[in-house]
Design a protein around this motif. Structure first.
Motif, short mmCIF file in Angstrom:
data_model
loop_
_atom_site.label_atom_id
_atom_site.label_comp_id
_atom_site.label_asym_id
_atom_site.label_seq_id
_atom_site.Cartn_x
_atom_site.Cartn_y
_atom_site.Cartn_z
N ASP A 1 0.97 -0.95 0.00
CA ASP A 1 -0.50 0.14 -0.05
C ASP A 1 0.83 1.01 0.21
O ASP A 1 1.49 2.01 1.03
N TRP A 2 0.89 2.16 -0.69
CA TRP A 2 2.55 2.80 -0.94
C TRP A 2 1.82 4.30 -0.92
O TRP A 2 2.59 5.15 -0.12
N ASP A 3 0.37 3.86 -1.02
CA ASP A 3 -0.14 5.53 -0.76
C ASP A 3 -0.30 5.56 1.05
O ASP A 3 0.40 6.99 1.13
N GLU A 4 -0.35 4.72 1.29
CA GLU A 4 -0.19 5.05 3.09
C GLU A 4 0.78 4.91 3.04
O GLU A 4 1.09 5.38 4.39
N SER A 5 1.62 3.84 2.85
CA SER A 5 3.25 4.17 3.27
C SER A 5 4.19 5.47 2.98
O SER A 5 4.63 6.12 3.82
N CYS A 6 3.78 6.60 1.74
CA CYS A 6 3.55 8.26 1.94
C CYS A 6 3.53 8.56 2.43
O CYS A 6 3.83 9.26 3.44
N THR A 7 2.18 8.30 3.13
CA THR A 7 1.91 9.21 3.60
C THR A 7 1.87 9.55 4.96
O THR A 7 1.94 10.26 6.01
N GLU A 8 1.58 7.52 5.64
CA GLU A 8 2.28 7.63 6.96
C GLU A 8 3.69 7.89 6.99
O GLU A 8 4.24 8.35 8.74
N ARG A 9 4.42 7.34 6.32
CA ARG A 9 6.01 8.18 6.36
C ARG A 9 6.44 9.41 6.35
O ARG A 9 7.19 10.68 7.13
N PHE A 10 5.68 10.74 5.82
CA PHE A 10 5.86 11.34 6.12
C PHE A 10 5.58 12.33 7.16
O PHE A 10 6.08 13.60 8.18
N ARG A 11 3.95 11.84 7.73
CA ARG A 11 4.18 12.31 9.03
C ARG A 11 4.68 11.59 9.82
O ARG A 11 4.90 12.98 11.26
N ALA A 12 5.11 10.88 10.10
CA ALA A 12 6.97 10.49 11.23
C ALA A 12 7.52 11.24 10.77
O ALA A 12 8.39 12.03 11.96
N VAL A 13 7.84 11.74 9.63
CA VAL A 13 9.05 12.82 9.55
C VAL A 13 8.19 14.26 10.19
O VAL A 13 8.96 14.87 11.01
N VAL A 14 7.09 14.50 9.88
CA VAL A 14 6.44 15.73 10.74
C VAL A 14 6.86 15.70 12.55
O VAL A 14 7.38 16.60 13.18
N ARG A 15 5.77 15.03 12.59
CA ARG A 15 6.28 14.13 14.16
C ARG A 15 7.09 14.51 14.73
O ARG A 15 7.93 14.96 16.08
N SER A 16 8.70 13.95 13.72
CA SER A 16 9.77 13.40 14.26
C SER A 16 10.51 14.66 14.74
O SER A 16 11.67 15.32 15.64
#
Length: 214
Positions: free
Chosen positions: A116-131
């Protein structure tokens, strides 16, 4: 006489109906707005009926003025809801859920594992921002958009600023543009997250001096 002044009763009524049928009014009329617009329409109908015995020119003038007032009121009522909806549409995080960077990473990894590349990309970007928020590089701001976050983080990681903007672009394209992400996008987002974790931020005149970044 203007084009509006040439309107007859039927044309004026049709103009009002067409205006209130537009998507922006229909999408923004839950509850109270729906009731207000219904009452305005009823008032307009009563006005038309009360002018049946008046002179044609005077009756038309009143109807045209009424149509303009109703349209103006509808726009005034709808605009705040449209603006609020637009602001909400571009934000990185859902308002009703707060997860840690590590939790977003786990979601991104799980999505990538099932393709699921869509969710993978959105959740990864959220991880970046939250980090970045957890490392006190980025101030936590409700409603912050992906582009805003990327451009605020960029000065602290100049070598990765272009990758941050690209990741934000993919996030918006997937989340709000309904465009599909690819495996390459997912891998690029994961690589960016890892590089950011391994890099100490550079604080300068352009980067926010917030506490002690890690």
């Amino acid at each position: 006489m203007t084009a509006l002044g040439m309107l007859g009763e039927d044309e004026a009524r049709e103009l009002l109906i067409r205006e209130l049928a537009k998507d922006e009014y229909q999408q923004a009329k839950p509850g109270l707005l729906d009731e207000i617009l219904r009452r305005i329409t009823d008032w307009f109908t009563d006005l038309v009926n009360s002018l049946q015995g008046a002179s044609p020119n005077l009756g038309t003038l009143f109807i045209v003025v009424a149509v303009l007032l109703v349209i103006g009121a509808a726009i005034w009522l709808v605009r705040p809801r449209r603006n609020a909806r637009a602001a909400e549409a571009g934000q990185v995080f859902d308002a009703d859920q707060v997860l840690s960077a590590e939790e977003h990473r786990r979601r991104a990894d799980a999505a990538a594992a099932r393709g699921d590349w869509d969710e993978s990309c959105t959740e990864r970007f959220r991880a970046v921002v939250r980090s970045m928020e957890e490392r006190v590089v980025l101030a936590r701001q409700p409603g912050q958009t992906a582009d805003e976050a990327a451009r605020r983080i960029g000065p602290a990681f100049p070598a990765l600023s272009a990758d941050l903007v690209q990741a934000a672009t993919v996030f918006d394209a997937v989340r709000y543009g309904k465009l599909p992400a690819s495996e390459a996008d997912s891998r690029a987002a994961a690589r960016l997250d890892g590089q950011l974790q391994a890099t100490r931020p550079v604080l300068n005149a352009e980067a926010p001096a917030l506490a002690v970044p890690r």
